[in-house]
Design a protein around this motif. Structure first.
Motif, PDB file in Angstrom:
ATOM      1  N   ASN A   1       0.822  -1.218   0.000  1.00  0.00           N
ATOM      2  CA  ASN A   1       0.000   0.000   0.000  1.00  0.00           C
ATOM      3  C   ASN A   1       0.851   1.261   0.000  1.00  0.00           C
ATOM      4  N   GLU A   2       1.988   1.226   0.673  1.00  0.00           N
ATOM      5  CA  GLU A   2       2.893   2.368   0.674  1.00  0.00           C
ATOM      6  C   GLU A   2       3.453   2.613  -0.727  1.00  0.00           C
ATOM      7  N   ILE A   3       3.796   1.535  -1.429  1.00  0.00           N
ATOM      8  CA  ILE A   3       4.326   1.682  -2.789  1.00  0.00           C
ATOM      9  C   ILE A   3       3.242   2.196  -3.731  1.00  0.00           C
ATOM     10  N   VAL A   4       2.023   1.656  -3.593  1.00  0.00           N
ATOM     11  CA  VAL A   4       0.904   2.118  -4.422  1.00  0.00           C
ATOM     12  C   VAL A   4       0.658   3.606  -4.215  1.00  0.00           C
ATOM     13  N   LEU A   5       0.680   4.041  -2.964  1.00  0.00           N
ATOM     14  CA  LEU A   5       0.428   5.448  -2.652  1.00  0.00           C
ATOM     15  C   LEU A   5       1.358   6.366  -3.440  1.00  0.00           C
ATOM     16  N   ALA A   6       2.645   6.035  -3.447  1.00  0.00           N
ATOM     17  CA  ALA A   6       3.617   6.891  -4.131  1.00  0.00           C
ATOM     18  C   ALA A   6       3.544   6.762  -5.644  1.00  0.00           C
ATOM     19  N   GLU A   7       3.336   5.548  -6.151  1.00  0.00           N
ATOM     20  CA  GLU A   7       3.345   5.333  -7.598  1.00  0.00           C
ATOM     21  C   GLU A   7       2.069   5.844  -8.266  1.00  0.00           C
ATOM     22  N   GLU A   8       0.954   5.739  -7.556  1.00  0.00           N
ATOM     23  CA  GLU A   8      -0.328   6.102  -8.164  1.00  0.00           C
ATOM     24  C   GLU A   8      -0.714   7.551  -7.898  1.00  0.00           C
ATOM     25  N   THR A   9      -0.167   8.132  -6.821  1.00  0.00           N
ATOM     26  CA  THR A   9      -0.537   9.514  -6.471  1.00  0.00           C
ATOM     27  C   THR A   9       0.677  10.292  -5.976  1.00  0.00           C
ATOM     28  N   ASP A  10       1.735  10.309  -6.769  1.00  0.00           N
ATOM     29  CA  ASP A  10       2.924  11.091  -6.427  1.00  0.00           C
ATOM     30  C   ASP A  10       2.641  12.562  -6.724  1.00  0.00           C
ATOM     31  N   ILE A  11       3.632  13.415  -6.549  1.00  0.00           N
ATOM     32  CA  ILE A  11       3.459  14.832  -6.858  1.00  0.00           C
ATOM     33  C   ILE A  11       4.379  15.230  -8.007  1.00  0.00           C
ATOM     34  N   ASN A  12       3.878  16.121  -8.859  1.00  0.00           N
ATOM     35  CA  ASN A  12       4.714  16.631  -9.950  1.00  0.00           C
ATOM     36  C   ASN A  12       5.483  17.853  -9.469  1.00  0.00           C
ATOM     37  N   GLN A  13       6.167  18.517 -10.385  1.00  0.00           N
ATOM     38  CA  GLN A  13       6.996  19.661 -10.003  1.00  0.00           C
ATOM     39  C   GLN A  13       6.177  20.811  -9.435  1.00  0.00           C
ATOM     40  N   ALA A  14       4.899  20.860  -9.821  1.00  0.00           N
ATOM     41  CA  ALA A  14       4.020  21.926  -9.325  1.00  0.00           C
ATOM     42  C   ALA A  14       3.306  21.535  -8.039  1.00  0.00           C
ATOM     43  N   GLY A  15       3.588  20.325  -7.547  1.00  0.00           N
ATOM     44  CA  GLY A  15       2.969  19.874  -6.305  1.00  0.00           C
ATOM     45  C   GLY A  15       1.605  19.241  -6.482  1.00  0.00           C
ATOM     46  N   LYS A  16       1.221  18.947  -7.742  1.00  0.00           N
ATOM     47  CA  LYS A  16      -0.078  18.326  -8.010  1.00  0.00           C
ATOM     48  C   LYS A  16       0.064  16.807  -8.037  1.00  0.00           C
TER      49      LYS A  16
END
Length: 260
Positions: free
Chosen positions: A77-92
């Protein structure tokens, strides 16, 4: 057996990847576009490997019940969190696939082919039919077919092995250096988002996801020698498919260079 044993076994395949001719053949923006327009399929199908693991290692249906090992549930679940909903350069918030698509568009690469492919996947509701009927290079088709065969037919420790060992963690660092050189040579081309994508992989894989994935393999294989051997065999197969993917991109780049 353990993860160190697997690492020793797959070392020759990792060396093949790290010393592949492809890295020296990317000399122009067209060459870079050829790379990202093929590599995007590996970025995309990685997400399917990840979600297959989440489906098998956690409860994703209702009514909810506790499934499997809580430690493994946490790791995936921790890996999914980062891979599926990471942040771009603008913080989105963005998935890594969406980060990659945005980076492709920013630098001028073509995204229509992969978007059309995903549309076809949704239309057919059969990934294998979509792969077969696509116009992709045969090695790219083989790479995708392998991923989804593993998802459909593999046991969870085999899927985890393809996920953990088949996605080479040293390659992002190499491509970051290539992209920085390109940014110097082509200052009018926006490669910042592509550089950001690879740098995020270096950061996440090295500090978080790599150790988490190794822990997951250890938990899934336990003291079962048969599972460890199957995980090793799957790791080798996954790396062989990645080498063939690199071969396909190299072949296309060299063909384009000959036509210029």
């Amino acid at each position: 057996m353990n993860t160190q044993t697997i690492h020793k076994t797959i070392e020759p395949y990792k060396k093949q990847l790290l010393h592949h001719n492809l890295y020296h053949e990317i000399k122009s923006l067209d060459d870079l576009y050829c790379f990202v327009e093929n590599h995007v399929y590996a970025v995309w199908d990685f997400m399917s490997l990840l979600k297959a693991l989440q489906n098998k290692l956690t409860c994703t249906t209702t009514p909810w019940v506790p499934v499997g090992n809580p430690e493994v549930r946490y790791l995936i679940n921790e890996i999914v969190l980062a891979e599926e909903t990471d942040i771009n350069q603008a913080g989105k918030r963005k998935s890594h696939y969406e980060l990659y698509l945005d980076a492709m568009e920013a630098c001028g690469a073509n995204t229509s082919t992969v978007l059309d492919f995903l549309h076809d996947v949704q239309e057919t509701q059969n990934i294998f039919v979509s792969i077969k009927h696509s116009s992709l290079h045969e090695n790219v088709k083989d790479f995708l077919d392998f991923t989804f065969r593993v998802i459909e037919e593999g046991n969870v420790h085999q899927i985890a092995a393809a996920f953990t060992f088949g996605r080479e963690d040293l390659i992002p660092e190499m491509f970051t250096e290539i992209l920085k050189n390109f940014q110097n040579n082509f200052p009018d081309t926006d490669l910042s988002q592509l550089i950001y994508y690879f740098e995020r992989h270096i950061e996440l894989d090295g500090d978080e996801h790599g150790p988490m994935a190794m822990k997951m393999i250890e938990e899934l294989c336990g003291d079962d020698d048969k599972k460890w051997q199957e995980a090793t065999d799957m790791a080798i197969l996954a790396l062989e498919k990645r080498i063939k993917l690199w071969d396909a991109i190299s072949e296309q780049i060299m063909l384009k260079q000959e036509l210029v």
